[in-house]
Design an enzyme around this catalytic site. Structure first.
Site, PDB file in Angstrom:
ATOM      1  N   VAL A  29      65.809  11.280  12.598  1.00 27.43           N
ATOM      2  CA  VAL A  29      66.674   9.925  13.471  1.00 27.43           C
ATOM      3  C   VAL A  29      65.818   8.543  13.271  1.00 27.43           C
ATOM      4  O   VAL A  29      64.752   7.987  12.699  1.00 27.43           O
ATOM      5  CB  VAL A  29      66.441  10.256  14.797  1.00 27.43           C
ATOM      6  CG1 VAL A  29      67.057  11.836  15.742  1.00 27.43           C
ATOM      7  CG2 VAL A  29      64.710  10.809  15.796  1.00 27.43           C
ATOM      8  N   LYS A  30      67.285   7.848  13.756  1.00 31.84           N
ATOM      9  CA  LYS A  30      66.496   6.495  12.878  1.00 31.84           C
ATOM     10  C   LYS A  30      65.578   5.839  14.817  1.00 31.84           C
ATOM     11  O   LYS A  30      65.972   4.371  15.596  1.00 31.84           O
ATOM     12  CB  LYS A  30      67.411   6.020  13.075  1.00 31.84           C
ATOM     13  CG  LYS A  30      68.330   6.527  11.845  1.00 31.84           C
ATOM     14  CD  LYS A  30      69.617   5.698  11.605  1.00 31.84           C
ATOM     15  CE  LYS A  30      69.453   3.700  10.746  1.00 31.84           C
ATOM     16  NZ  LYS A  30      69.689   3.793   9.784  1.00 31.84           N
ATOM     17  N   LEU A  31      64.654   6.222  14.501  1.00 31.73           N
ATOM     18  CA  LEU A  31      63.864   5.550  15.880  1.00 31.73           C
ATOM     19  C   LEU A  31      63.118   3.896  15.103  1.00 31.73           C
ATOM     20  O   LEU A  31      62.486   3.817  13.640  1.00 31.73           O
ATOM     21  CB  LEU A  31      62.068   6.702  15.631  1.00 31.73           C
ATOM     22  CG  LEU A  31      62.565   7.443  16.076  1.00 31.73           C
ATOM     23  CD1 LEU A  31      60.699   8.422  16.620  1.00 31.73           C
ATOM     24  CD2 LEU A  31      63.317   7.593  17.917  1.00 31.73           C
ATOM     25  N   TYR A  36      60.725   2.404  11.220  1.00 29.26           N
ATOM     26  CA  TYR A  36      61.004   1.515  10.610  1.00 29.26           C
ATOM     27  C   TYR A  36      60.645   0.582   9.689  1.00 29.26           C
ATOM     28  O   TYR A  36      60.712  -0.170   8.476  1.00 29.26           O
ATOM     29  CB  TYR A  36      62.669   0.804  11.078  1.00 29.26           C
ATOM     30  CG  TYR A  36      63.577   2.292  10.582  1.00 29.26           C
ATOM     31  CD1 TYR A  36      63.764   3.046  11.483  1.00 29.26           C
ATOM     32  CD2 TYR A  36      64.386   1.852   9.160  1.00 29.26           C
ATOM     33  CE1 TYR A  36      64.986   3.526  10.695  1.00 29.26           C
ATOM     34  CE2 TYR A  36      65.154   2.712   8.676  1.00 29.26           C
ATOM     35  CZ  TYR A  36      65.882   3.434   9.808  1.00 29.26           C
ATOM     36  OH  TYR A  36      66.964   4.817   9.100  1.00 29.26           O
TER      37      TYR A  36
END
Ligand code: PMP
Length: 313
Positions: free
Chosen positions: A156-158, A162
């Site tokens: 998931v794009k936590l 990044y």
């Protein structure tokens, strides 16, 4: 005059530059947030914008939010409707990037307990052109490994996750390359800093499995479906060794921002003739049509919007 970017913030649509959070915001200190990147593509002939697979993006956002123990105020379907309204009101007649962000909004700087922290959600829409500005990318294997699921979920794009991508991308660009390729903790190929990766060898298409610590990309799933249905090529998901990339006929990267982009070079070794190959080109052509609603068979991937003649807030 170009319309002002709008944000859905605090339950209303306001100019994005007026949407402000405080210095004590938890997410600002710890990266306790999850986001998405959605493209919205202008079709000049039809004079419409096509939001590409927004429901899939919002479902992935909801998965990330649940890992962060957030209570999203809207279902993925409602978030699609809000995005349509944002795009409509914005009035852009050009490609856009939509950035939903769910974040721990609590003004608590020394609290590490997710269940005690309030959260909030915003959606921002900005004009956006190309992300990768070269037709064929030169890549470098990152010295940073892809975050491992035992440390932080990469699927998931936590926001905090990044930093991993940003370190790798920055090093690659400062070293004169366009993009970084991550190996995972097992030393197998994972993905780019913001893209999934495919290998073409002897007409076969191979990509790392979801267990390789990759993001389950929406573009990746489009490519797998179109390769099968339009080109008759079934994608094999299996661990990939670094040297397989050097010896591949073609390698390409996929992502919402990066589209389908051929890799011409990795670690100073040419891939194929270094210019991208025919299977990459066929998939790229199909993908570019699909995202602008130009392939009737895949039109249901798109949500159409007619922009307001003048931006209204
Ligand atoms: N991997 C990473 C690390 C990414 O940031 C992205 C971009 N969201 C992708 C892969 C591609 O995912 P998608 O096709 O859903 O944009």
């Amino acid at each position: 005059m170009s319309p002002t970017p709008l944000a859905y913030f605090g339950g209303e649509f306001i100019p994005a530059n007026e949407a402000k959070v405080g210095i004590m915001t938890h997410a600002l200190h710890y990266g306790t947030a999850v986001f998405e990147g959605i493209r919205c593509n202008w079709n000049e002939e039809e004079e419409k914008l096509f939001i590409f697979r927004p429901l899939d993006h919002f479902k992935r956002l909801a998965e990330g939010a649940s890992i962060l123990r957030m209570k999203l105020p809207h279902t993925p379907e409602e978030l699609v409707r809000l995005t349509v309204e944002l795009v409509e009101r914005s009035g852009y007649r050009e490609d856009m990037y939509i950035r939903p962000l769910a974040y721990k909004s609590a003004l608590r700087v020394a609290n590490l307990k997710l269940h005690e922290l309030d959260d909030d959600l915003t959606i921002i829409g900005v004009p956006f052109g190309s992300y990768i500005d070269v037709p064929v990318v030169r890549c470098m294997t990152a010295s940073w490994r892809r975050i491992d699921e035992t440390m932080m979920p990469p699927r998931v794009k936590l926001s905090a996750g990044y930093v991993n991508s940003i370190l790798a991308k920055t090093d690659a660009v400062l070293a004169g390359f366009d993009e970084a390729i991550f190996l995972n903790n097992d030393g197998k190929v994972a993905e780019g800093s913001g893209e999934n990766l495919f290998v073409v060898k002897d007409g076969a298409l191979v990509t790392p499995p979801l267990t390789a610590n990759i993001l389950p990309g929406i573009t990746r799933s489009c490519v797998m479906q179109m390769a099968k249905d339009e080109l008759g090529i079934e994608t094999v998901e299996r661990p990939i060794g670094r040297a397989e990339l050097y010896l591949a006929d073609e390698v390409f990267l996929t992502g919402t921002a990066a589209h389908v982009t051929p890799m011409g070079e990795l670690d100073h070794r040419l891939i194929g003739d270094g210019k991208g190959g025919p299977i990459t080109k066929s998939i790229q052509d199909l993908y570019f049509k699909a995202i602008r609603g130009a392939l009737p068979k895949y039109r249901d991937w798109c949500v159409e919007v007619i922009p307001a003649p003048l931006a209204k807030v």
